[in-house]
Design an enzyme around this catalytic site. Structure first.
Site, mmCIF file in Angstrom:
data_model
loop_
_atom_site.group_PDB
_atom_site.id
_atom_site.type_symbol
_atom_site.label_atom_id
_atom_site.label_comp_id
_atom_site.label_asym_id
_atom_site.label_seq_id
_atom_site.Cartn_x
_atom_site.Cartn_y
_atom_site.Cartn_z
ATOM 1 N N TRP A 102 59.630 22.585 6.911
ATOM 2 C CA TRP A 102 59.614 21.160 7.242
ATOM 3 C C TRP A 102 58.232 20.676 7.634
ATOM 4 O O TRP A 102 57.819 19.572 7.270
ATOM 5 C CB TRP A 102 60.658 20.820 8.308
ATOM 6 C CG TRP A 102 62.042 20.802 7.716
ATOM 7 C CD1 TRP A 102 63.077 21.636 8.036
ATOM 8 C CD2 TRP A 102 62.541 19.918 6.689
ATOM 9 N NE1 TRP A 102 64.185 21.325 7.267
ATOM 10 C CE2 TRP A 102 63.882 20.288 6.442
ATOM 11 C CE3 TRP A 102 61.996 18.876 5.953
ATOM 12 C CZ2 TRP A 102 64.688 19.634 5.488
ATOM 13 C CZ3 TRP A 102 62.774 18.219 5.003
ATOM 14 C CH2 TRP A 102 64.108 18.601 4.776
ATOM 15 N N ASP A 172 58.500 16.505 15.295
ATOM 16 C CA ASP A 172 59.701 16.339 14.471
ATOM 17 C C ASP A 172 60.803 17.189 15.116
ATOM 18 O O ASP A 172 60.869 18.390 14.904
ATOM 19 C CB ASP A 172 59.419 16.809 13.041
ATOM 20 C CG ASP A 172 60.686 16.856 12.181
ATOM 21 O OD1 ASP A 172 61.766 16.466 12.671
ATOM 22 O OD2 ASP A 172 60.588 17.289 11.018
ATOM 23 N N LYS A 196 71.752 16.579 12.415
ATOM 24 C CA LYS A 196 71.745 17.978 12.840
ATOM 25 C C LYS A 196 72.428 18.104 14.194
ATOM 26 O O LYS A 196 73.469 18.720 14.312
ATOM 27 C CB LYS A 196 70.307 18.518 12.950
ATOM 28 C CG LYS A 196 69.372 18.198 11.786
ATOM 29 C CD LYS A 196 69.791 18.807 10.490
ATOM 30 C CE LYS A 196 69.025 18.409 9.251
ATOM 31 N NZ LYS A 196 67.609 18.453 9.218
HETATM 32 C C1 LIG Z 1 66.652 18.065 8.182
HETATM 33 C C2 LIG Z 1 65.235 17.992 8.629
HETATM 34 C C3 LIG Z 1 64.358 17.051 8.083
HETATM 35 C C4 LIG Z 1 64.744 16.084 6.985
HETATM 36 O O1 LIG Z 1 65.662 15.184 7.461
HETATM 37 P P1 LIG Z 1 66.201 13.961 6.574
HETATM 38 O O2 LIG Z 1 66.979 13.202 7.601
HETATM 39 O O3 LIG Z 1 67.043 14.557 5.500
HETATM 40 O O4 LIG Z 1 65.049 13.220 6.057
HETATM 41 C C5 LIG Z 1 63.060 17.025 8.571
HETATM 42 N N1 LIG Z 1 62.662 17.860 9.544
HETATM 43 C C6 LIG Z 1 63.482 18.784 10.083
HETATM 44 C C7 LIG Z 1 62.974 19.684 11.161
HETATM 45 C C8 LIG Z 1 64.798 18.875 9.647
HETATM 46 O O5 LIG Z 1 65.619 19.767 10.196
#
Ligand SMILES: *Cc1c(COP(=O)(O)O)cnc(C)c1O
Length: 360
Positions: A102, A172, A196
């Site tokens: 990511w 993030d 998540k």
């Molecule tokens: C799932 C995830 C993303 C992407 O998320 P979207 O909502 O699908 O854009 C980005 N960073 C991390 C750490 C993730 O777990």
């Protein structure tokens, strides 16, 4: 029909109590004779819902008054561009910490807008490891430092907060926000896709310190300008109203569980139990160094990858779903977010033990 244990990395399991409450309120929310989905985002009821969700989130994470909370769309992936567009400014350079899939995506996107330096990169000798802070080469002139506290795909998590010497820290937190208490004051900007550990897909949470609400780069679309969303209380355009509602129910549920200190204790215990089992087994293996193993996403492989399909099929039959690892990594991954009860982890360990004995 019984609920199964869903180990999906996202969209992930939601607390059963939350889904039951949503079910009860579906046709007639708040005595209004209609579903929350059918309400105007500018109506009094929905505005109050969003204010309550914000207040609960502020309480759960102890978010100080000099931070704004935004309920946006576009996922964490939209934040990969929104963060640099809004924060790069005249400095036009930022430091990124590369620790997995990511952060690599975040880096690739940020490179479209400015000069991006990789200030540190994960090491892979025997096990994957986050580089120690003294090995980071931070630029004191960077507009910000970006990192990914939990790498959802790789199962790598920071159990400490980077020190950036006054340069704003951007995180993030898609797969870790609300799993434990954090010190918000250490951060300039936090973002997280909801699917998540927060609620359903469609909602992205942003927590931003007031002093970072500066002039975005000139090419920034209006929807990617944080100031616009602050000014319009996340309703410049229509927010993902039903996702906001469900996230609000999750916040209330978290408060009833005892807040994030209680969740952290529960999450740590779940993860440690699973890692302990994997480590003492000759049949299963985790690729991450013990000091940076994720509490939320636990990748593991079988001694014989030819048994992968059989493992997944039998697990499915046992009510343990979505254990297949990411297509880029292979093997297995158990995502055990807040909504995964300890019994789910126990059931997984029992299944793994049994599988290793009879098939391994
Ligand atoms: C799932 C995830 C993303 C992407 O998320 P979207 O909502 O699908 O854009 C980005 N960073 C991390 C750490 C993730 O777990």
């Amino acid at each position: 029909m019984q609920r199964i244990f869903n180990f999906s990395p996202g969209p992930a399991m939601l607390p059963t109590e939350v889904l039951e409450q949503a079910q009860t309120e579906l046709l007639n929310w708040n005595g209004t004779g209609m579903s929350v989905m059918e309400h105007s985002h500018r109506g009094k009821e929905f505005v109050e819902l969003l204010e309550k969700a914000e207040a609960d989130l502020r309480e759960l994470l102890a978010i100080p008054v000099n931070y704004q909370i935004l309920f946006l769309a576009g996922g964490a992936s939209a934040q990969f561009s929104m963060a640099p567009l809004n924060l790069l400014g005249k400095k036009n350079t930022a430091d990124y910490i590369q620790t997995g899939q990511w952060s690599e995506k975040a880096i690739a996107e940020a490179k479209r807008y400015g000069k991006i330096r990789i200030a540190a990169c994960s090491e892979k000798q025997d096990k994957v490891r986050i580089p120690a802070p003294d090995a980071w080469s931070l630029n004191s002139d960077a507009a910000y430092v970006h990192y990914t506290p939990n790498e959802t795909i790789d199962g790598v998590e920071f159990h400490w907060t980077p020190q950036t010497g006054g340069v704003p820290l951007v995180a993030d937190m898609s797969s870790t926000l609300l799993s434990r208490p954090i010190d918000i004051n250490a951060y300039g900007l936090i973002y997280a896709g909801a699917q998540k550990n927060i609620g359903p897909a469609g909602l992205t949470l942003v927590i931003i310190r007031n002093d970072l609400l500066g002039e975005p780069l000139p090419q920034t679309p209006v929807l990617y300008d944080y100031r616009v969303h602050v000014k319009n209380k996340s309703s410049y355009n229509t927010p993902a109203t039903y996702s906001c509602y469900l996230a609000g129910l999750v916040f209330a549920w978290l408060k009833r569980q005892g807040g994030l200190t209680a969740m952290a204790k529960r999450n740590q215990a779940k993860a440690e139990k699973l890692y302990r089992f994997i480590d003492q087994s000759d049949f299963y293996q985790n690729p991450v160094h013990p000091e940076c193993r994720s509490w939320m996403n636990v990748p593991f492989s079988l001694a014989d990858s030819q048994l992968d399909e059989k493992f997944l099929a039998l697990a499915e039959q046992a009510g343990l779903a979505n254990l297949k690892g990411h297509r880029l990594v292979g093997g297995m991954r158990a995502s055990i977010y807040n909504a995964m009860p300890p019994e789910g982890v126990d059931a997984l360990i029992d299944f793994m033990k049994d599988f290793a004995e009879h098939q391994g």
